[in-house]
Design a protein around this motif. Structure first.
Motif, PDB file in Angstrom:
ATOM      1  N   PHE A  39       0.775  -0.975  -0.218  1.00 13.79           N
ATOM      2  CA  PHE A  39      -0.271   0.517   0.266  1.00 13.79           C
ATOM      3  C   PHE A  39       0.995   1.318   0.138  1.00 13.79           C
ATOM      4  O   PHE A  39       2.111   0.753   0.599  1.00 13.79           O
ATOM      5  CB  PHE A  39      -0.641   0.176   1.458  1.00 13.79           C
ATOM      6  N   SER A  40      -0.200   1.795  -0.737  1.00 13.05           N
ATOM      7  CA  SER A  40       0.519   3.693  -0.608  1.00 13.05           C
ATOM      8  C   SER A  40      -0.331   4.790  -0.376  1.00 13.05           C
ATOM      9  O   SER A  40      -1.150   4.266  -1.155  1.00 13.05           O
ATOM     10  CB  SER A  40       1.938   3.970  -2.210  1.00 13.05           C
ATOM     11  N   GLY A  41      -0.010   5.966   0.393  1.00 18.19           N
ATOM     12  CA  GLY A  41      -1.031   6.643   0.793  1.00 18.19           C
ATOM     13  C   GLY A  41      -0.765   6.934   2.090  1.00 18.19           C
ATOM     14  O   GLY A  41      -0.073   6.578   3.205  1.00 18.19           O
ATOM     15  N   ARG A  99     -10.838   4.652   0.586  1.00 19.78           N
ATOM     16  CA  ARG A  99     -10.732   4.181  -0.599  1.00 19.78           C
ATOM     17  C   ARG A  99      -9.478   3.515  -1.238  1.00 19.78           C
ATOM     18  O   ARG A  99      -8.595   3.746  -0.982  1.00 19.78           O
ATOM     19  CB  ARG A  99     -10.992   5.236  -1.333  1.00 19.78           C
ATOM     20  N   VAL A 100      -9.334   2.093  -1.784  1.00 19.18           N
ATOM     21  CA  VAL A 100      -8.167   1.531  -2.826  1.00 19.18           C
ATOM     22  C   VAL A 100      -8.486   1.444  -3.795  1.00 19.18           C
ATOM     23  O   VAL A 100      -9.559   1.290  -3.956  1.00 19.18           O
ATOM     24  CB  VAL A 100      -8.261   0.008  -1.679  1.00 19.18           C
ATOM     25  N   PHE A 101      -7.355   1.621  -4.387  1.00 19.39           N
ATOM     26  CA  PHE A 101      -7.274   1.633  -6.187  1.00 19.39           C
ATOM     27  C   PHE A 101      -5.982   0.506  -6.197  1.00 19.39           C
ATOM     28  O   PHE A 101      -5.382   0.285  -6.200  1.00 19.39           O
ATOM     29  CB  PHE A 101      -6.707   2.695  -6.902  1.00 19.39           C
ATOM     30  N   ASN A 102      -6.644  -0.654  -6.947  1.00 19.78           N
ATOM     31  CA  ASN A 102      -5.875  -2.169  -6.892  1.00 19.78           C
ATOM     32  C   ASN A 102      -5.059  -1.390  -8.222  1.00 19.78           C
ATOM     33  O   ASN A 102      -5.711  -1.911  -8.722  1.00 19.78           O
ATOM     34  CB  ASN A 102      -6.959  -2.637  -7.193  1.00 19.78           C
ATOM     35  N   GLN A 103      -4.107  -1.201  -8.411  1.00 15.26           N
ATOM     36  CA  GLN A 103      -2.889  -1.194  -9.409  1.00 15.26           C
ATOM     37  C   GLN A 103      -2.425  -2.280 -10.047  1.00 15.26           C
ATOM     38  O   GLN A 103      -0.866  -2.006 -10.563  1.00 15.26           O
ATOM     39  CB  GLN A 103      -1.989   0.114  -8.713  1.00 15.26           C
ATOM     40  N   MET A 104      -2.266  -3.112  -9.180  1.00  9.78           N
ATOM     41  CA  MET A 104      -1.518  -4.029  -9.619  1.00  9.78           C
ATOM     42  C   MET A 104      -1.942  -4.797 -11.303  1.00  9.78           C
ATOM     43  O   MET A 104      -3.189  -4.677 -11.120  1.00  9.78           O
ATOM     44  CB  MET A 104      -2.170  -6.087  -9.114  1.00  9.78           C
ATOM     45  N   ALA A 152      -8.265  -5.503 -11.225  1.00  9.74           N
ATOM     46  CA  ALA A 152      -7.508  -5.347 -11.172  1.00  9.74           C
ATOM     47  C   ALA A 152      -7.672  -3.670 -11.996  1.00  9.74           C
ATOM     48  O   ALA A 152      -8.698  -3.591 -13.290  1.00  9.74           O
ATOM     49  CB  ALA A 152      -6.813  -5.615 -12.448  1.00  9.74           C
ATOM     50  N   MET A 153      -7.194  -2.886 -11.190  1.00 12.07           N
ATOM     51  CA  MET A 153      -7.220  -2.030 -12.012  1.00 12.07           C
ATOM     52  C   MET A 153      -7.658  -0.367 -11.991  1.00 12.07           C
ATOM     53  O   MET A 153      -8.946   0.329 -12.123  1.00 12.07           O
ATOM     54  CB  MET A 153      -7.144  -1.386 -13.599  1.00 12.07           C
ATOM     55  N   GLN A 154      -9.115  -1.209 -10.685  1.00  8.61           N
ATOM     56  CA  GLN A 154     -10.257  -0.786 -10.277  1.00  8.61           C
ATOM     57  C   GLN A 154     -10.165  -0.368  -8.857  1.00  8.61           C
ATOM     58  O   GLN A 154      -9.383  -0.948  -8.319  1.00  8.61           O
ATOM     59  CB  GLN A 154     -11.857  -2.111 -10.122  1.00  8.61           C
TER      60      GLN A 154
END
Length: 218
Positions: free
Chosen positions: A93-95, A109-114, A149-151
């Motif tokens: 995680f980053s933020g 909120r979490v963005f799945n950027q994998m 992914a990407m959501q």
């Protein structure tokens, strides 16, 4: 931050019966926009049970699983900030981050950027600790969303929990609220009771064998 106390009382006669049935007290958290789906806390019952918790959370990532015990792959360090968003990339995680992509106050909120080439989807949810009968428990998963992914997913905790008795359930297990789960391979289960902290931070309930569930204490 707000703190909450839930007292659950069971008569000596009922306690003997519930222990013979091998049941534990199970508590699930409620989040806006989704049904409770994780056994946040599960513990052996006593005549008087006190569960306390603070309104503080962490975030976790897990495999995209639909059953069993949640396997945590990664989690945030410290308390997550509400009204902010986090990115999950490179298995960490980053933020927190603010700006146009951030949710409203009280939400996370979490963005799945994998990339989908590595994981088509991952599970994300919130971690929360509790104290049960004087023993502090580590932060446990309180909910789970499957995020492609990407959501992204947004979590908004509510001041509501569900409590019931069930055998074969541990903290962190993926569940559905009984009796909705009666068609599944359950051993023994009571009905779930909705406990809503509205204008108060402390509530007491008692197990009523005539209805097979916890009811508000008089």
């Amino acid at each position: 931050m707000p703190s909450y106390t839930l007292q659950l009382m069971i008569s000596a006669q009922d306690l003997t019966t519930l222990r013979q049935a091998g049941e534990s007290i199970v508590i699930a958290r409620a989040f806006s926009g989704s049904s409770p789906n994780v056994a946040w806390v599960s513990f052996a019952p006593f005549s008087s049970n006190t569960v306390t918790w603070d309104d503080a959370y962490g975030l976790f990532a897990s495999p995209a699983q639909s059953s069993g015990t949640i396997q945590i792959l990664s989690q945030t360090s410290g308390t997550a900030a509400s009204g902010m968003y986090y990115n999950f990339a490179d298995a960490s995680f980053s933020g927190p981050f603010s700006g146009a992509s951030a949710p409203g106050a009280g939400s996370f909120r979490v963005f799945n950027q994998m990339p989908s080439s590595q994981y088509t989807a991952l599970g994300f949810g919130m971690l929360q600790s509790a104290t049960v009968n004087g023993s502090a428990l580590p932060a446990r998963p309180a909910n789970l969303d499957i995020v492609p992914a990407m959501q992204f997913s947004t979590f908004t905790p509510l001041n509501t929990v569900y409590v019931w008795l069930q055998s074969g359930v541990s903290s962190g297990d993926i569940v559905t609220l009984p009796p909705l789960s009666m068609g599944a391979a359950l051993a023994v289960s009571s009905r779930a009771t909705k406990v809503q902290f509205s204008g108060t931070s402390s509530l007491s309930y008692v197990y009523e064998s005539s209805v097979g569930a916890f009811v508000p204490a008089n």
